[in-house]
Design a protein around this motif. Structure first.
Motif, PDB file in Angstrom:
ATOM      1  N   ALA A 176      -7.556   7.680  -3.383  1.00  0.00           N
ATOM      2  CA  ALA A 176      -6.370   6.800  -4.197  1.00  0.00           C
ATOM      3  C   ALA A 176      -5.260   6.215  -3.301  1.00  0.00           C
ATOM      4  O   ALA A 176      -5.025   4.951  -3.546  1.00  0.00           O
ATOM      5  N   ARG A 177      -5.017   6.580  -2.168  1.00  0.00           N
ATOM      6  CA  ARG A 177      -4.292   6.084  -1.029  1.00  0.00           C
ATOM      7  C   ARG A 177      -4.803   4.908  -0.492  1.00  0.00           C
ATOM      8  O   ARG A 177      -3.947   3.998  -0.023  1.00  0.00           O
ATOM      9  N   THR A 178      -6.029   4.816  -0.357  1.00  0.00           N
ATOM     10  CA  THR A 178      -6.832   3.812   0.490  1.00  0.00           C
ATOM     11  C   THR A 178      -7.588   2.806  -0.315  1.00  0.00           C
ATOM     12  O   THR A 178      -8.043   1.831   0.462  1.00  0.00           O
ATOM     13  N   ARG A 179      -7.746   2.928  -1.612  1.00  0.00           N
ATOM     14  CA  ARG A 179      -8.625   2.263  -2.148  1.00  0.00           C
ATOM     15  C   ARG A 179      -7.997   0.924  -2.420  1.00  0.00           C
ATOM     16  O   ARG A 179      -8.836  -0.225  -2.586  1.00  0.00           O
TER      17      ARG A 179
ATOM     18  N   ASP B 197     -11.554   0.577   9.527  1.00  0.00           N
ATOM     19  CA  ASP B 197     -11.637   0.276   7.814  1.00  0.00           C
ATOM     20  C   ASP B 197     -12.984  -0.516   7.536  1.00  0.00           C
ATOM     21  O   ASP B 197     -13.547  -0.357   6.478  1.00  0.00           O
ATOM     22  N   ILE B 198     -13.444  -1.166   8.487  1.00  0.00           N
ATOM     23  CA  ILE B 198     -14.911  -1.848   8.423  1.00  0.00           C
ATOM     24  C   ILE B 198     -15.640  -0.408   8.110  1.00  0.00           C
ATOM     25  O   ILE B 198     -16.730  -0.552   7.091  1.00  0.00           O
ATOM     26  N   VAL B 199     -15.616   0.474   9.191  1.00  0.00           N
ATOM     27  CA  VAL B 199     -16.593   1.606   9.046  1.00  0.00           C
ATOM     28  C   VAL B 199     -16.573   2.506   7.704  1.00  0.00           C
ATOM     29  O   VAL B 199     -17.317   2.951   7.147  1.00  0.00           O
ATOM     30  N   ASP B 200     -15.167   2.472   7.182  1.00  0.00           N
ATOM     31  CA  ASP B 200     -14.793   3.529   6.305  1.00  0.00           C
ATOM     32  C   ASP B 200     -14.609   2.798   5.041  1.00  0.00           C
ATOM     33  O   ASP B 200     -13.932   3.382   4.091  1.00  0.00           O
ATOM     34  N   ARG B 201     -14.951   1.538   4.629  1.00  0.00           N
ATOM     35  CA  ARG B 201     -14.595   1.047   3.518  1.00  0.00           C
ATOM     36  C   ARG B 201     -15.109   1.460   2.384  1.00  0.00           C
ATOM     37  O   ARG B 201     -14.555   1.530   1.259  1.00  0.00           O
ATOM     38  N   LYS B 202     -16.264   2.182   2.268  1.00  0.00           N
ATOM     39  CA  LYS B 202     -16.825   2.945   1.234  1.00  0.00           C
ATOM     40  C   LYS B 202     -16.168   4.145   0.928  1.00  0.00           C
ATOM     41  O   LYS B 202     -15.772   4.517  -0.358  1.00  0.00           O
TER      42      LYS B 202
ATOM     43  N   LEU C 120     -10.225  -4.206   2.437  1.00  0.00           N
ATOM     44  CA  LEU C 120     -11.839  -4.151   2.447  1.00  0.00           C
ATOM     45  C   LEU C 120     -12.360  -3.719   1.168  1.00  0.00           C
ATOM     46  O   LEU C 120     -13.111  -4.116   0.396  1.00  0.00           O
ATOM     47  N   PRO C 121     -11.924  -2.189   0.752  1.00  0.00           N
ATOM     48  CA  PRO C 121     -12.268  -1.806  -0.209  1.00  0.00           C
ATOM     49  C   PRO C 121     -11.976  -2.465  -1.688  1.00  0.00           C
ATOM     50  O   PRO C 121     -12.645  -2.314  -2.560  1.00  0.00           O
ATOM     51  N   SER C 122     -11.012  -3.103  -1.460  1.00  0.00           N
ATOM     52  CA  SER C 122     -10.552  -3.855  -2.727  1.00  0.00           C
ATOM     53  C   SER C 122     -11.148  -5.164  -2.834  1.00  0.00           C
ATOM     54  O   SER C 122     -10.942  -6.084  -3.771  1.00  0.00           O
ATOM     55  N   GLY C 123     -11.660  -5.749  -1.842  1.00  0.00           N
ATOM     56  CA  GLY C 123     -12.542  -7.000  -1.673  1.00  0.00           C
ATOM     57  C   GLY C 123     -11.649  -8.208  -1.352  1.00  0.00           C
ATOM     58  O   GLY C 123     -12.102  -9.411  -1.690  1.00  0.00           O
TER      59      GLY C 123
ATOM     60  N   LEU D 168       0.736  -1.098  -0.078  1.00  0.00           N
ATOM     61  CA  LEU D 168       0.041   0.205   0.134  1.00  0.00           C
ATOM     62  C   LEU D 168       0.936   1.348   0.027  1.00  0.00           C
ATOM     63  O   LEU D 168       1.894   1.130   0.503  1.00  0.00           O
ATOM     64  N   PRO D 169       0.284   2.285  -0.502  1.00  0.00           N
ATOM     65  CA  PRO D 169       1.278   3.561  -0.529  1.00  0.00           C
ATOM     66  C   PRO D 169       2.091   3.974   0.490  1.00  0.00           C
ATOM     67  O   PRO D 169       3.003   4.616   0.530  1.00  0.00           O
ATOM     68  N   ASP D 170       1.366   4.017   1.536  1.00  0.00           N
ATOM     69  CA  ASP D 170       2.073   4.512   2.865  1.00  0.00           C
ATOM     70  C   ASP D 170       2.838   3.496   3.961  1.00  0.00           C
ATOM     71  O   ASP D 170       3.308   3.600   4.998  1.00  0.00           O
TER      72      ASP D 170
END
Length: 323
Positions: free
Chosen positions: A107-110, A96-101, A114-117, A17-19
């Motif tokens: 860009a940094r977190t997609r 991450d559960i709460v913020d997945r959408k 979770l968001p990537s499935g 991941l980016p960071d």
């Protein structure tokens, strides 16, 4: 969604991941089946648990000086370390559960699990519970007051992920949670809270708002698009001045805590190194790229360790002089 062996799924699972730290063992050596869970816990981004741990060690050092101990309690310092890794992981998994959408829009977190499935919300929730139970086992090693104090922190942890939706200063709420060790490091020794504990807690809150504002500078453009609120967006063109104020408060309050416990030369040298490191960060904020902002943010581990080392050495030097 494609299957786990598809060409689309594999890069998402394996790519750092980016960071994250480049070349971390999670990306190179960990079994692929558990990599997404390790990334949920941010194992490949250790700066988070360092920043959660350091207020614990600051308070442990202050308590050692105040109690006349020859050094901060090694057992306390060790279990604070284990607890920081576990509870930081549990908190990040919940976040991450709460913020997945929302994460899918930045860009940094997609690319997160979770968001990537790569992980389902149900599996992430079970993993979060497992980490929290491990943290509870660690917490039970302390005295009763500290156990209750640790449990009380969960209320702040629970509301933090929602703050970026309702306030321009979610970093302040993060500070309330991430700085809790400033209270626990003291209560673990005395079984109560005294003014130095509240001072170092407040110092850590100001420090957290400052360094997390620097961290949020990475996502400014995407945050505007996604409607995510942050102190970096709120301060805008005055970010440098706002961070300078936060860091000045962190230095002033930690200095007051040292004065309260009667800190000696080593404690003040550690304080001076901490304050100078924060001042150096402020001079580099304006015009910083995303990569430079991340580097400045990460450097707060070193700043915090300078203060922790000064406090620990102060307690030890008193023992050497008396011995």
């Amino acid at each position: 969604m494609s299957g786990p062996n598809s060409a689309q799924a594999t890069p998402g699972r394996d790519a750092p991941l980016p960071d994250a730290i480049t070349g971390h063992w999670v990306d190179r050596r960990a079994p692929r089946a558990i990599r997404p869970f390790l990334k949920l816990a941010r194992i490949e981004r250790p700066i988070g648990w360092w920043l959660l741990l350091l207020p614990c060690w600051w308070a442990a050092g202050l308590a050692a000086i105040a109690a006349g101990q020859p050094y901060p309690d090694p057992w306390h310092c060790l279990i604070f370390l284990v607890g920081a890794v576990l509870m930081r992981g549990a908190g990040c998994t919940f976040n991450d559960i709460v913020d997945r959408k929302l994460d899918a829009e930045v860009a940094r977190t997609r690319g997160r699990p979770l968001p990537s499935g790569q992980v389902t919300a149900k599996a992430a929730a079970l993993f979060m519970v497992a980490q929290a139970l491990g943290g509870l086992v660690v917490l039970m090693q302390f005295n009763r007051f500290t156990i209750l104090l640790g449990i009380a922190s969960l209320a702040i942890v629970a509301v933090y992920p929602f703050m970026k939706r309702v306030t321009d200063m979610p970093q302040f709420v993060l500070g309330l949670a991430f700085s809790w060790g400033g209270l626990m490091g003291w209560s673990a020794v005395f079984g109560r809270l005294d003014p130095p504990a509240f001072l170092i807690y407040a110092a850590a809150i100001a420090w957290t708002v400052g360094y997390d504002t620097i961290y949020a500078m990475q996502d400014l453009e995407d945050d505007v698009i996604a409607g995510i609120r942050s102190s970096a967006r709120y301060f805008g063109g005055h970010t440098r001045e706002a961070v300078a104020l936060c860091f000045a408060l962190a230095a002033g309050l930690s200095g007051a805590a040292i004065w309260q416990v009667g800190g000696g030369l080593a404690a003040w040298l550690g304080f001076a190194a901490f304050a100078l490191h924060l001042a150096r960060q402020v001079t580099r904020i304006n015009g910083a790229s995303a990569a430079q902002a991340l580097s400045l943010f990460r450097s707060n581990r070193d700043a915090g360790l300078m203060l922790a080392a000064g406090l620990a050495l102060d307690a030890m030097s008193r023992n050497w002089l008396l011995g």
